[in-house]
Design a protein around this motif. Sequence first.
Motif, PDB file in Angstrom:
ATOM      1  N   ARG A   1       0.357  -1.345   0.069  1.00  0.00           N
ATOM      2  CA  ARG A   1      -0.048   0.093   0.386  1.00  0.00           C
ATOM      3  C   ARG A   1       0.746   1.328   0.487  1.00  0.00           C
ATOM      4  N   HIS A   2       0.062   2.303  -0.814  1.00  0.00           N
ATOM      5  CA  HIS A   2       0.999   3.351  -0.508  1.00  0.00           C
ATOM      6  C   HIS A   2       0.450   4.348   0.184  1.00  0.00           C
ATOM      7  N   ASP A   3      -0.098   4.590   1.473  1.00  0.00           N
ATOM      8  CA  ASP A   3      -1.178   4.778   1.713  1.00  0.00           C
ATOM      9  C   ASP A   3      -0.577   6.283   2.360  1.00  0.00           C
ATOM     10  N   LEU A   4      -0.924   7.563   2.669  1.00  0.00           N
ATOM     11  CA  LEU A   4       0.174   8.707   3.181  1.00  0.00           C
ATOM     12  C   LEU A   4      -0.614   8.377   4.985  1.00  0.00           C
ATOM     13  N   LEU A   5       0.547   8.348   4.964  1.00  0.00           N
ATOM     14  CA  LEU A   5       0.697   8.145   6.910  1.00  0.00           C
ATOM     15  C   LEU A   5       0.621   8.813   7.691  1.00  0.00           C
ATOM     16  N   ASP A   6       0.520  10.439   7.397  1.00  0.00           N
ATOM     17  CA  ASP A   6       1.343  11.781   8.152  1.00  0.00           C
ATOM     18  C   ASP A   6      -0.457  12.015   7.785  1.00  0.00           C
ATOM     19  N   LEU A   7      -1.798  12.434   6.757  1.00  0.00           N
ATOM     20  CA  LEU A   7      -2.233  12.767   5.834  1.00  0.00           C
ATOM     21  C   LEU A   7      -2.703  13.839   7.183  1.00  0.00           C
ATOM     22  N   ALA A   8      -3.306  13.448   8.692  1.00  0.00           N
ATOM     23  CA  ALA A   8      -3.190  14.600   9.815  1.00  0.00           C
ATOM     24  C   ALA A   8      -2.622  16.281   9.255  1.00  0.00           C
ATOM     25  N   ALA A   9      -0.999  15.691   9.691  1.00  0.00           N
ATOM     26  CA  ALA A   9       0.161  16.504   9.942  1.00  0.00           C
ATOM     27  C   ALA A   9       0.367  17.024   8.594  1.00  0.00           C
ATOM     28  N   PHE A  10       0.297  16.989   7.827  1.00  0.00           N
ATOM     29  CA  PHE A  10      -0.137  17.416   6.016  1.00  0.00           C
ATOM     30  C   PHE A  10      -1.101  18.205   6.028  1.00  0.00           C
ATOM     31  N   GLY A  11      -2.597  17.940   6.539  1.00  0.00           N
ATOM     32  CA  GLY A  11      -3.333  18.880   6.695  1.00  0.00           C
ATOM     33  C   GLY A  11      -3.208  19.653   7.363  1.00  0.00           C
ATOM     34  N   GLU A  12      -2.254  19.807   8.199  1.00  0.00           N
ATOM     35  CA  GLU A  12      -2.232  21.073   9.480  1.00  0.00           C
ATOM     36  C   GLU A  12      -1.313  21.761   8.788  1.00  0.00           C
ATOM     37  N   GLU A  27      -4.073   5.328  -7.112  1.00  0.00           N
ATOM     38  CA  GLU A  27      -3.902   3.873  -7.787  1.00  0.00           C
ATOM     39  C   GLU A  27      -5.090   3.887  -8.484  1.00  0.00           C
ATOM     40  N   HIS A  28      -6.034   4.580  -8.699  1.00  0.00           N
ATOM     41  CA  HIS A  28      -7.146   3.770  -9.814  1.00  0.00           C
ATOM     42  C   HIS A  28      -8.534   4.916 -10.085  1.00  0.00           C
TER      43      HIS A  28
END
Length: 86
Positions: A1-12, A27-28
Amino acid sequence: RHDLLDLAAFGEVIAQLGADLVLHGHEHEELAHTLPGPDGLVPVFGIASGTSRSHKHGRQAAFAVLDVEPGGFARDTWRWTEDGFR
């Protein structure tokens, strides 16, 4: 998987510092969202892989062309069909 693991930090970071536009791959599928920024909403666009080999509806290869000008932008999305990109 290629999830953005720090999505909350990115949003901040976007909320505090802002951005004109956020582009990412997916991906699709094509995605269009916004994130809150210090001066208003920041557009976020994701596009499917341009090299996808899937023939399933919504999972075909795709790419987007953005025409960026002061004050805005236009986006054209191209999807793979049996006749080529359309």
